[in-house]
Design a protein around this motif. Structure first.
Motif, PDB file in Angstrom:
ATOM      1  N   VAL A   9      63.823-100.983 -18.390  1.00 35.97           N
ATOM      2  CA  VAL A   9      64.382 -99.954 -19.274  1.00 35.97           C
ATOM      3  C   VAL A   9      64.173 -98.589 -18.621  1.00 35.97           C
ATOM      4  O   VAL A   9      63.063 -98.277 -18.180  1.00 35.97           O
ATOM      5  CB  VAL A   9      63.698 -99.982 -20.659  1.00 35.97           C
ATOM      6  CG1 VAL A   9      64.309 -98.923 -21.571  1.00 35.97           C
ATOM      7  CG2 VAL A   9      63.812-101.360 -21.285  1.00 35.97           C
ATOM      8  N   ASP A  10      65.237 -97.840 -18.541  1.00 35.28           N
ATOM      9  CA  ASP A  10      65.133 -96.477 -18.003  1.00 35.28           C
ATOM     10  C   ASP A  10      64.971 -95.520 -19.185  1.00 35.28           C
ATOM     11  O   ASP A  10      65.903 -95.313 -19.964  1.00 35.28           O
ATOM     12  CB  ASP A  10      66.403 -96.165 -17.205  1.00 35.28           C
ATOM     13  CG  ASP A  10      66.327 -94.783 -16.556  1.00 35.28           C
ATOM     14  OD1 ASP A  10      65.231 -94.177 -16.572  1.00 35.28           O
ATOM     15  OD2 ASP A  10      67.365 -94.321 -16.048  1.00 35.28           O
ATOM     16  N   TRP A  11      63.772 -94.973 -19.317  1.00 37.92           N
ATOM     17  CA  TRP A  11      63.423 -94.151 -20.486  1.00 37.92           C
ATOM     18  C   TRP A  11      63.465 -92.663 -20.169  1.00 37.92           C
ATOM     19  O   TRP A  11      63.106 -92.266 -19.069  1.00 37.92           O
ATOM     20  CB  TRP A  11      61.991 -94.448 -20.926  1.00 37.92           C
ATOM     21  CG  TRP A  11      61.733 -95.799 -21.512  1.00 37.92           C
ATOM     22  CD1 TRP A  11      61.151 -96.875 -20.887  1.00 37.92           C
ATOM     23  CD2 TRP A  11      61.993 -96.215 -22.855  1.00 37.92           C
ATOM     24  NE1 TRP A  11      61.047 -97.924 -21.759  1.00 37.92           N
ATOM     25  CE2 TRP A  11      61.546 -97.555 -22.977  1.00 37.92           C
ATOM     26  CE3 TRP A  11      62.564 -95.589 -23.964  1.00 37.92           C
ATOM     27  CZ2 TRP A  11      61.660 -98.272 -24.161  1.00 37.92           C
ATOM     28  CZ3 TRP A  11      62.662 -96.313 -25.147  1.00 37.92           C
ATOM     29  CH2 TRP A  11      62.217 -97.638 -25.229  1.00 37.92           C
ATOM     30  N   VAL A  12      63.834 -91.875 -21.147  1.00 40.77           N
ATOM     31  CA  VAL A  12      63.618 -90.431 -21.094  1.00 40.77           C
ATOM     32  C   VAL A  12      62.696 -90.088 -22.266  1.00 40.77           C
ATOM     33  O   VAL A  12      63.103 -90.216 -23.423  1.00 40.77           O
ATOM     34  CB  VAL A  12      64.939 -89.652 -21.262  1.00 40.77           C
ATOM     35  CG1 VAL A  12      64.674 -88.154 -21.113  1.00 40.77           C
ATOM     36  CG2 VAL A  12      65.966 -90.130 -20.264  1.00 40.77           C
ATOM     37  N   ASP A  13      61.476 -89.721 -21.961  1.00 39.67           N
ATOM     38  CA  ASP A  13      60.543 -89.420 -23.049  1.00 39.67           C
ATOM     39  C   ASP A  13      60.955 -88.141 -23.771  1.00 39.67           C
ATOM     40  O   ASP A  13      61.426 -87.185 -23.161  1.00 39.67           O
ATOM     41  CB  ASP A  13      59.117 -89.291 -22.502  1.00 39.67           C
ATOM     42  CG  ASP A  13      58.511 -90.663 -22.231  1.00 39.67           C
ATOM     43  OD1 ASP A  13      58.689 -91.556 -23.074  1.00 39.67           O
ATOM     44  OD2 ASP A  13      57.882 -90.839 -21.162  1.00 39.67           O
ATOM     45  N   LEU A  14      60.743 -88.138 -25.075  1.00 37.43           N
ATOM     46  CA  LEU A  14      61.080 -86.983 -25.918  1.00 37.43           C
ATOM     47  C   LEU A  14      59.791 -86.469 -26.553  1.00 37.43           C
ATOM     48  O   LEU A  14      58.786 -87.189 -26.591  1.00 37.43           O
ATOM     49  CB  LEU A  14      62.082 -87.417 -27.000  1.00 37.43           C
ATOM     50  CG  LEU A  14      63.427 -87.942 -26.467  1.00 37.43           C
ATOM     51  CD1 LEU A  14      64.238 -88.567 -27.592  1.00 37.43           C
ATOM     52  CD2 LEU A  14      64.210 -86.824 -25.801  1.00 37.43           C
ATOM     53  N   PRO A  15      59.822 -85.242 -27.074  1.00 32.83           N
ATOM     54  CA  PRO A  15      58.595 -84.709 -27.688  1.00 32.83           C
ATOM     55  C   PRO A  15      58.144 -85.602 -28.853  1.00 32.83           C
ATOM     56  O   PRO A  15      58.959 -86.027 -29.666  1.00 32.83           O
ATOM     57  CB  PRO A  15      59.023 -83.340 -28.229  1.00 32.83           C
ATOM     58  CG  PRO A  15      60.318 -83.027 -27.592  1.00 32.83           C
ATOM     59  CD  PRO A  15      60.948 -84.311 -27.158  1.00 32.83           C
ATOM     60  N   VAL A  16      56.857 -85.884 -28.876  1.00 38.70           N
ATOM     61  CA  VAL A  16      56.299 -86.771 -29.894  1.00 38.70           C
ATOM     62  C   VAL A  16      55.684 -85.926 -31.005  1.00 38.70           C
ATOM     63  O   VAL A  16      54.902 -85.012 -30.736  1.00 38.70           O
ATOM     64  CB  VAL A  16      55.225 -87.696 -29.280  1.00 38.70           C
ATOM     65  CG1 VAL A  16      54.529 -88.516 -30.367  1.00 38.70           C
ATOM     66  CG2 VAL A  16      55.861 -88.608 -28.240  1.00 38.70           C
ATOM     67  N   ILE A  17      56.063 -86.224 -32.228  1.00 37.54           N
ATOM     68  CA  ILE A  17      55.555 -85.448 -33.341  1.00 37.54           C
ATOM     69  C   ILE A  17      54.883 -86.401 -34.329  1.00 37.54           C
ATOM     70  O   ILE A  17      55.514 -87.316 -34.857  1.00 37.54           O
ATOM     71  CB  ILE A  17      56.670 -84.577 -33.949  1.00 37.54           C
ATOM     72  CG1 ILE A  17      56.106 -83.588 -34.942  1.00 37.54           C
ATOM     73  CG2 ILE A  17      57.773 -85.372 -34.571  1.00 37.54           C
ATOM     74  CD1 ILE A  17      56.960 -82.344 -35.042  1.00 37.54           C
ATOM     75  N   THR A  18      53.584 -86.238 -34.501  1.00 35.53           N
ATOM     76  CA  THR A  18      52.836 -87.187 -35.326  1.00 35.53           C
ATOM     77  C   THR A  18      52.175 -86.537 -36.526  1.00 35.53           C
ATOM     78  O   THR A  18      51.613 -87.229 -37.366  1.00 35.53           O
ATOM     79  CB  THR A  18      51.745 -87.886 -34.490  1.00 35.53           C
ATOM     80  OG1 THR A  18      50.878 -86.889 -33.942  1.00 35.53           O
ATOM     81  CG2 THR A  18      52.339 -88.717 -33.377  1.00 35.53           C
ATOM     82  N   ASP A  19      52.227 -85.213 -36.624  1.00 33.93           N
ATOM     83  CA  ASP A  19      51.617 -84.517 -37.755  1.00 33.93           C
ATOM     84  C   ASP A  19      52.739 -84.123 -38.724  1.00 33.93           C
ATOM     85  O   ASP A  19      53.621 -83.351 -38.363  1.00 33.93           O
ATOM     86  CB  ASP A  19      50.887 -83.270 -37.237  1.00 33.93           C
ATOM     87  CG  ASP A  19      50.276 -82.454 -38.373  1.00 33.93           C
ATOM     88  OD1 ASP A  19      50.645 -82.671 -39.549  1.00 33.93           O
ATOM     89  OD2 ASP A  19      49.444 -81.571 -38.082  1.00 33.93           O
TER      90      ASP A  19
END
Lengths: 734, 164
Positions: free
Chosen positions: A126-136
């Motif tokens: 899988v060719d991924w492009v990571d995106l900003p992770v928001i957990t709060d």
């Protein structure tokens, strides 16, 4: 004739379950079946640029690899179709190329063996492009936060408001004001049976999925939607279900199994497909109980009357909506408890984040709201120097009360009765001092109460179907009940049989049950919301009445088919919250006794009394089992179960690090007291019981810990580290 | 390619020969090869006890043993407890005391209870709770399971007295 209800009847599935004959989804075998494994995202927020299945497809034993472009309508959801069936490029749904939590499903591998499927799954690139992770969730609510869905301009799924009376004007009349910020944790369902199922094309050409769920007709509908089929082309059957507790209310393997069978069928392959999730896949792959942050400010007059409550609460809904908007409604209602408060202001939000989705779990927002509300009442009583039971007497609702929703509570309000019974039986207020304890052990007593709705809330359509066939000549010899209600372990099918026997006036042995198969039944709604015995009982009574009429007219077999529709509820007004939220309620009060070791932080629960008004106990031993089981699940929630999620990654996905209570970790004594004040709408007067005893446990236990140590814990689970930290802070300051 | 070995052992009183890969767990062999699906997989790492079986009368988690390890041994699973005509007293007790709900953990609890009562005919409540701490149940809260074990102990003792 002796009554068939109100008596302890052995479960109708007990023999199969004690001998190992009962077949759960993973036990369904077929000599020619294929095995499926799922490639999960493993990333909390990332876009799939491309998927290369070339190497995986050439693995020995691989029959098919399916990705997003193979899903006819690549979306699903119980309330809102916001989740892709498979995440990746090339599907017909915008945004379906983005994984929003680690458990999003990317690809399906169908192979001759499970080992071959695993090997091929691990060879998918899988060719991924990571995106900003928001957990709060508070960060996610900000207007400039990264959006989980491009199509939306806010991560807020739902905002509920209540505006009743004049909160701002009421503070000046308050003798005391208590303001606290509560935090409740995630909870994993941890049913012992991980998700599993088998799918095939049945003899009528329907795609058939045998799976553990909570609502065959909803599962059928969701499968049909994603596959672009009509519901008649899909069949869902529940074999034995290994626990659910809300965790199977949203689908897990249902759609992907159906997709695989449909795809193979198109290719001319007619072999069943089976999937079994590991425990880790189960914990990563299905939703959790919502974590809530609850900011509560309540004020009371010197006589104990609660004058105002202001609540702001934020629920972490995780990556997809699931039932979050509905859970939020219930938490909104619960956040001011079963009290008559003239001035109420509530703002409640459910917010998307890149955490595991949150959804239904026994209590459905109730435990979170009740924890804040009951803790507020206990703190106000403490500040005013009024006993906590007396404090409740001065504020509890009763028949005729008009609550914060400006509608009259459904007739049969018995919260005062359960509170008095619990107080009486536990000799409350408890004043004796135990001098025999070692100096490091502090004993404490806590009290709390709650109400919980029976049936779907806030205007959600509610109905329940049943069909009864009476066979025989001059006498009824055999009765067949068709009903779709799910037997998740709670004993629903046993009480269906009891209620049918009672309504027909025949022995239990005469009843034959055809259940939980969408091809044989119509919609009976889900096993949730403490509704099934109530709704099923009403539908069975209606069907039996019609069948008996036909029996009188000499129809053989005499058939009665009936759809029970309870009174209509209404949705919250968007500005004031005005509505008629629920059909009816069950009521509960609990007293908890603890011993806290102030050197180790260990809490021992010595004794629990749970007093529940269930209206009518159709099968008392099963009702007691529901109370004991709910108390112990709530005990795990309050003391033990500590789901750790860091940056969207769950770090406790095994039973070795997500601890649920064993036989040694439970309260030393649980006394289940069953009260039977008839509910006017309930069949034989019954209400519901499955969720109610869960609600007051955390606040009662935490009040007991306060009684023992003088410390209020506004956050749990009360693992020893947290307890010790609290004790240290109280001794040494922050 | 296959490294399959033949294993011969006694399972539920019957002499059995079966083929297994060396790395296959006993649980996989029981369920997938021999069709004995009464033993359940709940965690596959020894934490839940749903796959409890007896090997030479010792209680083990079948997920933590390899199939090849039972060569020459005597295995009892939940399917081996009842005879054609009647339930084992442990099974009878779980039915009578409502010691089960969803039933997924039940085979493990029943096998574990038999192992306990074979060693200790009159266990105290503490001994029962300690012995069963390796078996998880998410439905019952354990009280009805503990009551089931006590009733099973009584039924088994009564049966012994009846024989004397």
């Amino acid at each position: 004739m002796t009554s068939k209800i109100g008596v302890d009847v052995s479960r109708i599935d007990a023999l199969d379950k004690v001998t190992g004959k009962a077949l759960f989804p993973a036990d369904l075998m077929s000599s020619d079946m294929l095995h499926m494994k799922i490639l999960f995202a493993g990333r909390p927020h990332a876009r799939v640029r491309s998927i290369d299945v070339g190497k995986a497809e050439s693995c020995p034993g691989v029959i098919a690899i399916l990705t997003a472009s193979d899903v006819p309508v690549n979306e699903y959801g119980l309330i809102n179709c916001d989740q892709p069936v498979l995440v990746g490029p090339g599907s017909n749904k915008k945004g379906a190329d983005t994984a929003r939590f680690v458990g999003d499903q990317i690809a399906l591998v169908v192979a001759e063996t499970e080992e071959a499927a695993i090997k091929a799954r691990d060879d998918i690139l899988v060719d991924w492009v990571d995106l900003p992770v928001i957990t709060d969730p508070y960060e996610a609510m900000k207007p400039d936060a990264p959006m989980l869905f491009e199509s939306r301009d806010s991560n807020i799924i739902k905002h509920n408001k209540i505006r009743a009376g004049d909160v701002e004007g009421a503070w000046k009349n308050c003798e005391v004001i208590v303001e606290s910020i509560y935090h409740t944790p995630w909870q994993e369902h941890a049913y012992l049976q991980p998700e599993a199922g088998i799918s095939y094309i049945d003899s009528d050409g329907r795609i058939t999925v045998e799976v553990a769920g909570q609502w065959v007709h909803e599962e059928q509908k969701q499968i049909a939607h994603a596959l672009g089929l009509t519901v008649d082309q899909v069949r869902v059957i529940h074999p034995a279900i290994g626990g659910a507790f809300g965790g199977r209310e949203d689908v897990s393997v249902q759609i992907v199994l159906a997709l695989a069978s449909w795809h193979l069928h198109e290719r001319g392959i007619s072999r069943p497909v089976k999937i079994v999730w590991s425990r880790e896949e189960s914990i990563l792959g299905h939703h959790k109980r919502h974590p809530y942050n609850i900011h509560a400010k309540w004020g009371a007059a010197s006589d104990g009357s609660i004058l105002a409550a202001e609540v702001k609460m934020v629920a972490d809904a995780g990556a997809y909506e699931y039932t979050s908007a509905k859970v939020l409604g219930n938490a909104t209602l619960q956040s001011t408890g079963p009290y008559d408060i003239p001035n109420v202001s509530v703002d409640a939000y459910a917010v998307y984040t890149n955490n595991v989705p949150s959804g239904a779990f026994r209590g459905f927002g109730g435990p979170q709201g009740a924890f804040a509300a009951e803790s507020q009442v206990n703190k106000l009583a403490d500040k005013l120097g009024i006993d906590v039971v007396e404090m409740r007497r001065r504020n509890l609702i009763s028949d005729g009360s008009i609550g914060q929703f400006k509608s009259v509570y459904p007739e049969g309000v018995t919260i005062r009765q359960v509170v008095e019974e619990c107080a009486d039986r536990s000799n409350w207020p408890i004043t004796q001092v135990d001098n025999s304890l070692p100096s490091n052990i502090r004993k404490g007593y806590g009290f709390a109460c709650a109400l919980k709705n029976v049936g779907f809330s806030f205007g959600f359509p509610e109905e329940c179907w049943a069909k009864v066939e009476l066979h025989g000549g001059s006498e009824i010899e055999r009765v067949v009940l068709h009903h779709a209600g799910a037997e998740c372990g709670q004993g629903a099918h046993t009480v269906f049989v009891q209620m049918t026997a009672e309504a027909c006036g025949v022995p239990i042995e005469c009843i034959q049950l055809e259940a939980a198969d969408s091809a044989l039944t119509k919609n009976s709604g889900s096993a949730s919301a403490s509704r099934l015995t109530f709704m099923a009982g009403n539908s069975i009574r209606g069907a039996v009445d019609l069948a008996l009429e036909n029996w009188q007219s000499e129809e053989r077999p005499a058939i009665g088919e009936y759809k029970f529709v309870p009174r209509q509820t209404t949705a919250l007004d968007t500005e004031t919250g005005e509505c008629d939220p629920n059909i009816t309620y069950g009521y509960v009060a609990q007293r908890v006794i603890v011993e806290v070791d102030i050197e180790t932080g260990h809490i021992r629960v010595v004794d629990v009394m749970s007093v529940d008004d269930v209206g009518r106990a159709i099968n008392p031993i099963q009702v007691a089992g529901q109370i004991e089981g709910a108390v112990v699940q709530a005990h795990g929630y309050t003391l033990l179960e500590n789901l750790v999620s860091r940056d969207g990654y769950i770090e406790t996905a095994q039973f070795s690090n997500y601890l649920i209570p064993t036989s040694l970790d439970v309260p030393e004594r649980v006394e289940a007291v069953i009260l039977e004040y008839s509910d006017p709408q309930g069949p034989w007067g019954l209400r519901g019981v499955a969720e109610m005893p869960f609600l007051p446990y955390a606040p009662a236990l935490i009040a007991a810990v306060h009684d023992a140590t003088g410390i209020w814990f506004d956050e749990f689970p009360l693992i020893p580290e947290r307890v010790l930290r609290g004790i240290d802070h109280s001794v040494y300051g922050e | 390619m296959s490294n399959k070995r033949v294993v011969s052992s006694t399972i539920n009183g019957q002499q059995v020969e079966f083929l297994t890969e060396p790395q296959q767990s006993l649980l996989e062999c029981l369920r997938d090869t021999l069709g004995l699906t009464g033993s359940k997989e709940g965690c596959n790492d020894g934490n839940c006890g749903a796959c409890s079986v007896l090997i030479n009368n010792r209680l083990v988690n079948a997920c933590l043993m390899l199939g090849i390890e039972i060569e020459g041994k005597d295995v009892v699973t939940v399917e081996g407890l009842a005879d054609v005509h009647e339930l084992h007293p442990v099974q009878e007790a779980f039915v009578l005391e409502d010691g089960l709900q969803c039933g997924y953990c039940t085979p493990g609890f029943i096998v574990a209870t038999k192992a306990l009562l074979d060693k200790n005919a009159n266990p105290t409540e503490d001994e029962i709770r300690f012995w069963l701490a390796g078996n998880l149940c998410r439905c019952t809260g354990y009280d009805k399971i503990v009551r089931s074990v006590r009733l099973a102990s009584q039924l088994m003792n009564d049966a012994k007295e009846g024989l004397q």
